[in-house]
Scaffold this motif. Structure first.
Motif, PDB file in Angstrom:
ATOM      1  N   SER A 144     105.870  36.180  32.350  1.00 47.59           N
ATOM      2  CA  SER A 144     105.828  34.733  32.525  1.00 47.59           C
ATOM      3  C   SER A 144     104.506  34.329  33.159  1.00 47.59           C
ATOM      4  N   ARG A 145     104.235  33.051  33.056  1.00 50.28           N
ATOM      5  CA  ARG A 145     103.047  32.437  33.655  1.00 50.28           C
ATOM      6  C   ARG A 145     103.513  31.186  34.381  1.00 50.28           C
ATOM      7  N   THR A 146     103.104  31.013  35.626  1.00 46.97           N
ATOM      8  CA  THR A 146     103.582  29.871  36.402  1.00 46.97           C
ATOM      9  C   THR A 146     102.704  28.632  36.272  1.00 46.97           C
ATOM     10  N   ALA A 205      93.105  36.132  35.022  1.00 49.96           N
ATOM     11  CA  ALA A 205      94.486  35.945  35.473  1.00 49.96           C
ATOM     12  C   ALA A 205      94.651  36.407  36.918  1.00 49.96           C
ATOM     13  N   VAL A 223     100.482  35.412  36.435  1.00 49.68           N
ATOM     14  CA  VAL A 223     101.039  36.143  35.312  1.00 49.68           C
ATOM     15  C   VAL A 223     101.820  37.292  35.917  1.00 49.68           C
ATOM     16  N   TRP A 240      97.875  33.530  26.726  1.00 53.84           N
ATOM     17  CA  TRP A 240      98.418  32.184  26.859  1.00 53.84           C
ATOM     18  C   TRP A 240      97.284  31.212  26.576  1.00 53.84           C
ATOM     19  N   LYS A 261     102.916  27.701  28.845  1.00 60.50           N
ATOM     20  CA  LYS A 261     103.648  28.293  29.963  1.00 60.50           C
ATOM     21  C   LYS A 261     104.840  29.112  29.461  1.00 60.50           C
TER      22      LYS A 261
END
Length: 176
Positions: free
Chosen positions: A74-76, A157, A53, A109, A114
């Motif tokens: 963003s989140r990968t 996270a 994150v 999330w 994503k």
């Protein structure tokens, strides 16, 4: 039976109630509930890959007079649900004067999600606009939530870019 989780021995602890951060490989030993001599054990190895994150940029700009400064996160990865908390930190922009401080906001999330998320920090209008005012800034930081529920598939996270600088670009007033 002992379960080693990140170097901490958790003997006799139900693994579903243990705090396991994302990205850590862990072993789960379960027993079918029959007697120890006649029962069977199952060993499962798992690694949660929630990804990182992070702020999409190390810096964001908002124009004086805007209602909000908007930051994108963003989140990968996509495995498991993830939440991250965020808060503001004063710079040259003073909380309560140039922006409304945030002591703890949360971004979430869901499992498989994503999509980018946005965080909005409310700006306070400058009632004493100067003709040659300088830009002011504050920071927004990301961190771990205080509680999470591994039993529902939520993980702690991991962070990439965890601090973002928000610059309030001062509008220049016209001279009378």
């Amino acid at each position: 039976v002992s379960n080693s989780v990140s170097g901490v021995v958790a003997e006799g602890v139900e693994i579903e109630k243990a705090l396991l951060p994302a990205g850590v490989t862990y072993l789960v030993v379960t027993h079918d509930g029959t007697s120890a001599e006649g029962g069977s054990y199952e060993l499962t190895c798992s690694k949660a890959s929630v990804g990182l994150v992070k702020f999409k940029s190390a810096s964001f700009t908002a124009t004086e007079g805007s209602e909000f400064a908007t930051l994108t996160l963003s989140r990968t990865g996509t495995e498991g649900a993830v939440r991250a908390k965020y808060w503001t930190v004063a710079g040259t922009a003073q909380p309560g004067e140039e922006y409304v401080p945030v002591t703890e906001g949360v971004v979430s999330w869901a499992n498989g999600d994503k999509a980018d998320k946005t965080v909005k920090i409310r700006l306070i209008p400058d009632l004493n606009a100067a003709w040659a005012a300088s830009n002011l800034y504050f920071n927004v930081q990301l961190g771990q939530v205080d509680e999470y529920d591994l039993a529902t598939g939520e993980y702690l996270a991991l962070f990439g870019q965890a601090t973002a600088k928000v610059t309030i670009k001062e509008a220049t007033a016209a001279k009378p």
